[in-house]
Write an enzyme that holds these catalytic residues in place. Structure first.
Site, short mmCIF file in Angstrom:
data_model
loop_
_atom_site.label_atom_id
_atom_site.label_comp_id
_atom_site.label_asym_id
_atom_site.label_seq_id
_atom_site.Cartn_x
_atom_site.Cartn_y
_atom_site.Cartn_z
N GLU A 279 -30.43 -34.63 -17.98
CA GLU A 279 -28.92 -34.83 -17.81
C GLU A 279 -28.82 -36.40 -18.22
O GLU A 279 -29.11 -37.35 -17.57
CB GLU A 279 -28.35 -34.53 -16.42
CG GLU A 279 -28.29 -33.24 -16.11
CD GLU A 279 -27.81 -33.12 -14.58
OE1 GLU A 279 -26.65 -33.22 -14.40
OE2 GLU A 279 -28.66 -32.68 -13.64
N LYS B 272 -26.74 -39.29 -16.16
CA LYS B 272 -26.83 -39.56 -14.75
C LYS B 272 -27.10 -40.88 -14.40
O LYS B 272 -27.94 -41.78 -15.13
CB LYS B 272 -27.83 -38.56 -14.11
CG LYS B 272 -27.60 -37.29 -14.00
CD LYS B 272 -28.48 -36.27 -13.15
CE LYS B 272 -28.14 -36.77 -11.49
NZ LYS B 272 -29.31 -36.12 -10.56
N GLU C 181 -33.87 -39.85 -12.67
CA GLU C 181 -32.85 -39.28 -12.66
C GLU C 181 -32.46 -38.28 -13.97
O GLU C 181 -31.83 -37.21 -13.85
CB GLU C 181 -31.60 -39.76 -12.21
CG GLU C 181 -31.77 -40.52 -10.77
CD GLU C 181 -31.61 -39.44 -9.84
OE1 GLU C 181 -30.99 -38.48 -10.04
OE2 GLU C 181 -31.79 -39.82 -8.44
#
Length: 437
Positions: free
Chosen positions: A374, A377, A383
């Site tokens: 992602e 993020k 992350e």
């Protein structure tokens, strides 16, 4: 989401029937018998038939019992099997929900957890047969705690219209609240109760499981596993939450990340212990239980904390676990190879549907974090790199899945087809051993 620092009996012996037993067998089947000379052949045929049936029916029945274990009454079962995925969408380049459904189906992943109640996802999941857990996010907790009507309106908008076509089987209320934002601790309790009251008013409380995932921050310590207890500063709220979840039959969900534990102390933690690789393991001095991987130790630590708090019968499940394939310079161990090793070995371990050293009869169930990398993020680079798949649908690394597009990622050491075959053999052998011994 990841946060740095969070831590039957013996075999029946069938013999040639005596006069009385032969007669009774024949009479039960509508025949007549004056002794072994008249019905011995019929009885022998029946006994042989029963033997043949017993040879395959009993082990098969035991396999089914092992494949679908029961650990006490629960009105709703939100998790089928042992493996699920977190479908996070904090990204601007991931596939559309219809392509995600195709990916999940081809990967044979049935349990899916999202972090909101996005209608495009709910609409797309209609008729797919996939089990979906949706979320009341942290931003709604205060309103839901203060106004039961808000919780009911949310259920009427995001749950009731989609059932039963969309298989909404669970709702998470908040995420990593206790041990996180202190201002949300009390509202969490009220929000959980009001969402459940809303489910009852809509007659959905027996169809949807309610739970709230916790980070490792709720524990005062986790080593050795048997010494784990809840932090004093969360206990006043944790006690209320556990009382309520115990009453309605909800499991305790924890976000367990050996990756985060490892990067916090790489000099003293054996990375092989964190990755399910061969290693000496640890011995819990209080229980004499041996642990050869950190994942099992983290789950048993949660069980120990629950027992210490008076909830020994509550099941522990894992709401999130994963390993980042890339990270910042100080995030030691964040690599493609380590992520592939962890997720491959974890998947293999979950497919065996076995328990932990402390709770060997309760298979561990876990949602993997995450489906995609992602790119939007916040936080450290890791992350953005927990995905099993890249944003274009290609696999990030090969653990036995096929992506939406071909990939040149290195192949896994063992196909999941072989793993499933091995899983069936293990269960059947266990069933036969249990039945005959």
């Amino acid at each position: 989401m990841p946060r740095p620092g969070s831590k039957l009996r013996n075999e029946a012996r069938l013999a040639c029937p005596s006069d009385a037993s032969a007669g009774s067998v024949a009479r039960r089947d509508g025949g007549s018998c004056s002794g072994p000379g008249d019905c011995g052949g019929l009885a022998a045929i029946m006994v042989m038939g029963r033997r043949r049936c017993a040879h395959w029916m009993v082990p098969l029945f035991c396999c089914l019992l092992l494949a679908f274990p029961s650990h006490g009454p629960r009105a709703v079962e939100a998790f089928v099997g042992a493996y699920g995925i977190n479908y996070g969408r904090i990204a601007n380049n991931i596939p559309s929900p219809d392509k995600v459904v195709a990916l999940l189906r081809s990967s044979k992943i049935r349990n899916v957890k999202i972090y909101d109640a996005d209608h495009s996802v709910l609409d797309t999941f209609k008729g797919t047969g996939l089990n979906l857990v949706i979320a009341v996010n942290n931003g709604l907790l205060k309103d839901f705690a203060a106004n039961e009507s808000s919780a009911i309106d949310w259920l009427k908008d995001n749950v009731q219209p989609y059932l039963p076509q969309t298989r909404i089987v669970g709702i998470t209320v908040g995420n990593e609240v206790l041990g996180g934002d202190p201002s949300l601790a009390e509202p969490l309790i009220g929000a959980v109760k009001n969402v459940y009251n809303g489910l009852k008013k809509l007659h959905l409380e027996d169809k949807i499981e309610l739970f709230s995932p916790h980070s490792e921050a709720v524990f005062a310590n986790s080593y050795p596993p048997s010494a784990c207890v809840f932090n004093d500063n969360v206990m006043v709220y944790m006690k209320q939450l556990l009382d309520f979840f115990s009453r309605i039959g909800s499991p305790f969900y924890v976000n367990a990340y050996p990756f985060l534990a490892y990067i916090s102390d790489p000099e003293h933690i054996d990375i092989n212990y964190a990755l399910f690789q061969p290693n000496p393991g640890i011995l819990d001095p209080n229980t004499s239980l041996h642990y050869d991987n950190m994942f099992d130790a983290q789950v048993d630590a949660a069980y120990a904390a629950l027992k210490a708090a008076g909830y020994n019968d509550m099941e522990v499940r894992v709401a999130e676990t994963g390993w980042a394939s890339s990270g910042d310079q100080n995030e030691v161990g964040a690599s493609v190879e380590n992520a592939r090793t962890y997720n491959f070995n974890l998947r293999k371990r979950l497919f065996l549907r076995k328990g932990t050293p402390l709770k060997p009869k309760i298979p561990v169930k876990a949602y993997i974090f995450a489906l995609f990398n992602e790119n939007s993020k916040p936080g450290p680079s890791s992350e953005k790199h927990y995905g099993l798949f890249n944003a274009d649908g290609r696999i990030s690394y090969d653990i036995g899945y096929s992506g939406l597009l071909p990939s040149s990622a290195p192949s896994s050491l063992l196909s999941m087809k072989k793993m499933r075959a091995g899983d069936w053999i293990v269960h059947c052998l266990a069933a036969v051993f249990y039945f005959f011994f």
